[in-house]
Design an enzyme around this catalytic site. Structure first.
Site, mmCIF file in Angstrom:
data_model
loop_
_atom_site.group_PDB
_atom_site.id
_atom_site.type_symbol
_atom_site.label_atom_id
_atom_site.label_comp_id
_atom_site.label_asym_id
_atom_site.label_seq_id
_atom_site.Cartn_x
_atom_site.Cartn_y
_atom_site.Cartn_z
ATOM 1 N N ARG A 186 0.889 -1.171 0.000
ATOM 2 C CA ARG A 186 0.000 0.000 0.000
ATOM 3 C C ARG A 186 0.924 1.216 0.000
ATOM 4 N NH1 ARG A 186 -5.446 0.950 1.280
ATOM 5 N NH2 ARG A 186 -5.891 2.911 2.360
ATOM 6 N N HIS A 199 -6.244 0.629 -7.660
ATOM 7 C CA HIS A 199 -6.712 -0.062 -6.450
ATOM 8 C C HIS A 199 -7.477 -1.311 -6.901
ATOM 9 C CE1 HIS A 199 -7.509 -0.695 -2.360
ATOM 10 N NE2 HIS A 199 -8.172 0.402 -2.034
ATOM 11 N N GLN A 237 -9.895 -3.347 -4.474
ATOM 12 C CA GLN A 237 -11.144 -2.635 -4.219
ATOM 13 C C GLN A 237 -12.117 -2.846 -5.370
ATOM 14 O OE1 GLN A 237 -12.043 -0.378 -1.420
ATOM 15 N NE2 GLN A 237 -13.985 -0.905 -2.401
ATOM 16 N N ASP A 297 -16.552 8.745 -4.338
ATOM 17 C CA ASP A 297 -15.407 8.644 -3.427
ATOM 18 C C ASP A 297 -15.117 10.045 -2.911
ATOM 19 O OD1 ASP A 297 -13.232 7.712 -2.017
ATOM 20 O OD2 ASP A 297 -11.993 7.246 -3.754
ATOM 21 N N CYS A 354 -16.213 3.449 -1.592
ATOM 22 C CA CYS A 354 -15.110 2.599 -1.136
ATOM 23 C C CYS A 354 -14.696 2.896 0.306
ATOM 24 C CB CYS A 354 -13.914 2.720 -2.078
ATOM 25 S SG CYS A 354 -13.375 4.417 -2.384
ATOM 26 N N ARG A 400 -14.415 -7.145 0.694
ATOM 27 C CA ARG A 400 -12.964 -7.024 0.522
ATOM 28 C C ARG A 400 -12.286 -8.290 1.041
ATOM 29 N NH1 ARG A 400 -10.341 -2.156 0.307
ATOM 30 N NH2 ARG A 400 -8.527 -3.496 -0.005
#
Length: 305
Positions: free
Chosen positions: A101, A128, A131, A221, A261, A289
């Site tokens: 990450r 991502h 996700q 988002d 998300c 997830r």
């Protein structure tokens, strides 16, 4: 050695394989079964950014699969005490998979270059993939199939939007990306995607009502992501007319669902009314997830047992 850096790394058939594993393991999980498919496997979480969902979902899923995990933060000295090449070569002697990450996409690419272990992108400024795969799986669960669905993205054309565009193209969904000038997905990216995936249906617009017309899912988002804090005031002005609220949801079909998300800035990109509405599927979306990442880990590591 296979890696998952972006959704360019997986074919449509491989996405279906990941989802088949996910569905099997989630069904067993709901029945109280934690099938240890990866006993003794070790996962390193190499995080340069804060995390709730990514960290907990990966740690939980590897534990359920019978393996272990190690969180490496500031104390590991990544990128400070030694080169990324040296760090990665040593780390990959000791673990089976590295979840990165990172602040820069080039970091995860460099880790993958030197790693003997599978590398998974846990978030970068450009992509991502985990996700997006969980998001699309959530829609698959909700609607029964993905082919022919329409996803409307309202907000910044960021890393999640990029990954969703790639994912939608590969699973047969259309996607409308709605953002003000200067924040849209690059046309060069969309053109390249349409060359890579013939039949990809990605449209760009700055009209929110147009974007959500006929949409099965409306997704937003935060307007200011981690690392963009200096741009916050300008972004609040630029995105003022792009809030997902009750009026915008009413412009979509009644069967449309709302996605985010997380974490969300309630009152900015989305209202409480929408976040907490019956149309909101943000909680199962976040929960998936863990389940989808089980599918990813088994897909990546299972054949290397």
């Amino acid at each position: 050695m296979r890696h998952l850096i972006t959704l360019e790394d997986v074919s449509s058939a491989e996405i279906e394989r990941i989802y088949a594993i996910t569905e099997d393991l989630k069904t067993k999980f709901q029945a109280g079964i934690r099938e240890p498919l990866l006993p003794g496997r070790m996962m390193a979480l190499l995080f340069e950014k804060q995390s709730l969902r990514t960290r907990v979902s990966f740690e939980a899923c590897m534990t359920h699969l019978g393996g272990g995990s190690i969180l490496l933060g500031e104390d590991a000295g990544f990128g400070k005490r030694e080169s990324i090449a040296d760090f990665t070569r040593v780390l990959s002697e000791m673990v089976d998979v590295i979840v990165v990450r990172s602040k820069k996409h080039s970091t995860v690419e460099e880790v993958a270059k030197y790693s003997k272990a599978a590398v998974v992108n846990g978030l970068t400024d450009e992509s991502h993939p985990c996700q997006a795969l969980a998001d699309l799986y959530t829609l698959r669960e909700h609607f029964g199939s993905l082919k022919g669905l329409k996803l409307a993205w309202v907000g910044d054309g960021n890393n999640v939007a990029v990954s969703l565009a790639r994912g939608c193209a590969k699973v047969g969904m259309s996607m409308s990306v709605c953002a003000p000038e200067g924040y849209q997905l690059p046309k060069s990216f969309v053109d390249k995607l349409k060359q890579q995936v013939p039949g990809a249906d990605i449209t760009l617009t700055d009209d929110t009502t147009e974007a959500v017309a006929g949409a099965d899912a409306i997704y937003t988002d935060v307007w200011t992501s981690m690392g963009q804090e200096a741009e916050r005031d300008q972004r609040l002005k630029d995105f003022a007319n792009y809030q997902v609220n009750g009026k915008l949801m009413a412009a979509a079909p009644k069967t449309a669902v709302f996605m985010h998300c997380l974490p969300a800035k309630r009152g900015e990109e989305v209202t409480d009314e929408v976040m907490d509405s019956p149309q909101s599927i943000i909680v199962p979306q976040a929960g998936n997830r863990m389940h989808v990442q089980k599918g990813i880990l088994v897909w990546l590591l299972g054949s290397q047992a």
